[in-house]
Design an enzyme around this catalytic site. Structure first.
Site, mmCIF file in Angstrom:
data_model
loop_
_atom_site.group_PDB
_atom_site.id
_atom_site.type_symbol
_atom_site.label_atom_id
_atom_site.label_comp_id
_atom_site.label_asym_id
_atom_site.label_seq_id
_atom_site.Cartn_x
_atom_site.Cartn_y
_atom_site.Cartn_z
ATOM 1 N N ARG A 177 14.223 -10.424 6.268
ATOM 2 C CA ARG A 177 14.747 -9.144 6.771
ATOM 3 C C ARG A 177 13.580 -8.322 7.308
ATOM 4 O O ARG A 177 13.360 -7.164 6.975
ATOM 5 C CB ARG A 177 15.470 -8.365 5.673
ATOM 6 C CG ARG A 177 14.788 -8.398 4.313
ATOM 7 C CD ARG A 177 15.273 -7.297 3.438
ATOM 8 N NE ARG A 177 14.659 -6.041 3.837
ATOM 9 C CZ ARG A 177 13.543 -5.589 3.300
ATOM 10 N NH1 ARG A 177 12.897 -6.272 2.388
ATOM 11 N NH2 ARG A 177 13.040 -4.425 3.679
ATOM 12 N N ARG A 197 -8.601 3.115 10.151
ATOM 13 C CA ARG A 197 -8.304 1.714 10.415
ATOM 14 C C ARG A 197 -9.347 1.066 11.306
ATOM 15 O O ARG A 197 -9.243 -0.114 11.600
ATOM 16 C CB ARG A 197 -6.966 1.638 11.124
ATOM 17 C CG ARG A 197 -5.851 1.002 10.303
ATOM 18 C CD ARG A 197 -4.662 1.039 11.184
ATOM 19 N NE ARG A 197 -3.558 0.230 10.870
ATOM 20 C CZ ARG A 197 -2.474 0.631 10.211
ATOM 21 N NH1 ARG A 197 -2.447 1.808 9.630
ATOM 22 N NH2 ARG A 197 -1.446 -0.159 10.109
ATOM 23 N N ARG A 213 -0.479 -8.031 13.711
ATOM 24 C CA ARG A 213 -0.922 -6.964 12.814
ATOM 25 C C ARG A 213 -2.031 -7.469 11.881
ATOM 26 O O ARG A 213 -2.988 -6.756 11.596
ATOM 27 C CB ARG A 213 0.265 -6.405 12.014
ATOM 28 C CG ARG A 213 1.147 -5.462 12.855
ATOM 29 C CD ARG A 213 2.566 -5.320 12.335
ATOM 30 N NE ARG A 213 2.668 -4.791 10.995
ATOM 31 C CZ ARG A 213 2.531 -3.516 10.665
ATOM 32 N NH1 ARG A 213 2.288 -2.617 11.601
ATOM 33 N NH2 ARG A 213 2.649 -3.117 9.433
ATOM 34 N N ARG A 221 11.371 -13.254 3.226
ATOM 35 C CA ARG A 221 12.314 -12.180 2.932
ATOM 36 C C ARG A 221 13.493 -12.204 3.897
ATOM 37 O O ARG A 221 14.580 -11.765 3.569
ATOM 38 C CB ARG A 221 11.581 -10.849 3.066
ATOM 39 C CG ARG A 221 11.874 -9.901 1.976
ATOM 40 C CD ARG A 221 10.979 -8.691 1.988
ATOM 41 N NE ARG A 221 10.504 -8.265 3.285
ATOM 42 C CZ ARG A 221 9.372 -7.621 3.483
ATOM 43 N NH1 ARG A 221 8.596 -7.370 2.471
ATOM 44 N NH2 ARG A 221 8.995 -7.239 4.678
ATOM 45 N N LYS A 275 0.811 -1.218 0.000
ATOM 46 C CA LYS A 275 0.000 0.000 0.000
ATOM 47 C C LYS A 275 0.840 1.262 0.000
ATOM 48 O O LYS A 275 0.534 2.223 -0.691
ATOM 49 C CB LYS A 275 -0.827 0.038 1.291
ATOM 50 C CG LYS A 275 -2.273 -0.222 1.121
ATOM 51 C CD LYS A 275 -3.029 -0.219 2.457
ATOM 52 C CE LYS A 275 -2.275 -0.648 3.658
ATOM 53 N NZ LYS A 275 -2.110 0.395 4.664
HETATM 54 P P1 AMP Z 1 1.491 1.273 9.251
HETATM 55 O O1 AMP Z 1 2.820 1.753 8.782
HETATM 56 O O2 AMP Z 1 0.355 1.942 8.560
HETATM 57 O O3 AMP Z 1 1.362 -0.217 9.245
HETATM 58 O O4 AMP Z 1 1.358 1.713 10.785
HETATM 59 C C1 AMP Z 1 2.263 1.281 11.735
HETATM 60 C C2 AMP Z 1 1.633 1.286 13.105
HETATM 61 O O5 AMP Z 1 1.216 2.605 13.446
HETATM 62 C C3 AMP Z 1 0.380 0.453 13.231
HETATM 63 O O6 AMP Z 1 0.669 -0.904 13.485
HETATM 64 C C4 AMP Z 1 -0.322 1.113 14.403
HETATM 65 O O7 AMP Z 1 0.274 0.751 15.630
HETATM 66 C C5 AMP Z 1 -0.005 2.579 14.167
HETATM 67 N N1 AMP Z 1 -1.041 3.219 13.332
HETATM 68 C C6 AMP Z 1 -0.894 3.762 12.091
HETATM 69 N N2 AMP Z 1 -2.044 4.255 11.632
HETATM 70 C C7 AMP Z 1 -2.964 4.031 12.593
HETATM 71 C C8 AMP Z 1 -4.344 4.277 12.731
HETATM 72 N N3 AMP Z 1 -5.045 4.879 11.747
HETATM 73 N N4 AMP Z 1 -4.956 3.896 13.878
HETATM 74 C C9 AMP Z 1 -4.292 3.300 14.860
HETATM 75 N N5 AMP Z 1 -2.996 3.019 14.813
HETATM 76 C C10 AMP Z 1 -2.316 3.371 13.691
#
Ligand code: AMP
Length: 248
Positions: A141, A100, A152, A139, A25
């Site tokens: 890494r 999210r 996640r 991967r 994404k």
């Molecule tokens: P991402 O890079 O989008 O996977 O975000 C990394 C981490 O940031 C996620 O695993 C959450 O802990 C936090 N995070 C990012 N965006 C959100 C969101 N909209 N709501 C809650 N936590 C978020």
């Protein structure tokens, strides 16, 4: 606005990108936003930057990020409200990683409503979870341990997947097969948005050319904009930045 076709005529794009963790994404967000001349806003990047800078927000969210859980909706509402106030979002924006949860989707609707605006589309990048997990683990890494990665995914299924129905009901959802080479996915996203995708073929060669499903005139070959998308390969894509930020 018409379902499934061109975006509205307000001259901008207000978009969100949905999809499971590691679905590419972030990379797509950078490519799409660059081509459309709008900022790609990754809340994950913003939070990681806050952690790296040691701000009050960063200290508050550090452990949550490391665990794979979600930061609370109220905190995220503040972060996004503030970011969307910045002038660069006037022509539109592409949100990557927000909303999210259902309450976040409602918050976004409210924030935009206050400005007399609404969302134009929610693009869902679809990749089977098993495929993503295998890829990430293979991967060797990883930024995340397998345990965090699985967490996640679990959080995605439980909290984020319901947004698919939410945007479907509003006729905003655009599904795109994300289990394909990067330029091809980009091309499909443009197609789903009703945006001419010149340049995709150039950077993607045969794969991207094959990606134009029944190529309506819109994605045909006007050379005019063909340099734009290729520019996404210059390393300025937000996804690349995001990955780097995650390593720091
Ligand atoms: P991402 O890079 O989008 O996977 O975000 C990394 C981490 O940031 C996620 O695993 C959450 O802990 C936090 N995070 C990012 N965006 C959100 C969101 N909209 N709501 C809650 N936590 C978020």
């Amino acid at each position: 606005m018409a379902g499934g076709g061109e975006l509205t005529g307000h001259g901008g794009y207000r978009l969100i990108l949905l999809g499971p963790p590691n679905s590419g994404k972030g990379t797509q967000a950078g490519r799409i936003a660059e081509r459309l001349g709008i900022p790609a806003i990754s809340t994950g990047d913003m939070l990681r930057q806050a952690v790296a800078a040691g701000t009050e927000l960063g200290r508050r969210v550090e452990e949550i990020l490391a665990s794979g859980e979600l930061v609370d909706d109220a905190t995220m509402a503040e972060v996004v409200r503030e970011r969307l106030r910045e002038g660069d979002t006037r022509p539109g924006f592409l949100l990557d990683g927000y909303p999210r949860t259902l309450p976040q989707a409602e918050t976004l609707e409210a924030i935009l409503g206050e400005r007399g605006e609404e969302l134009d589309a929610a693009v869902l990048v679809e990749v089977p979870e098993e495929e993503l997990l295998a890829r990430a683990l293979g991967r060797g890494r990883d930024d995340d341990t397998e345990e965090v990665l699985r967490e996640r995914f679990r959080v995605y299924r439980e909290k984020t997947a319901p947004l698919v129905g939410y945007y479907e009901e509003r006729d905003l959802l655009r599904r795109v097969d994300g289990d394909r080479p990067v330029p091809e996915v980009t091309s499909r996203i443009f197609h789903a948005l009703g945006v001419a995708d010149q340049g995709a073929a150039r950077s993607g060669g045969a794969a991207a050319a094959a990606a134009r499903p029944g190529s309506s005139g819109a994605s045909g070959g006007s050379p005019v904009a063909s340099g734009t998308l290729a520019a996404g390969g210059h390393g300025r894509a937000v996804g690349a930045t995001g990955k780097e930020a995650r390593k720091r």
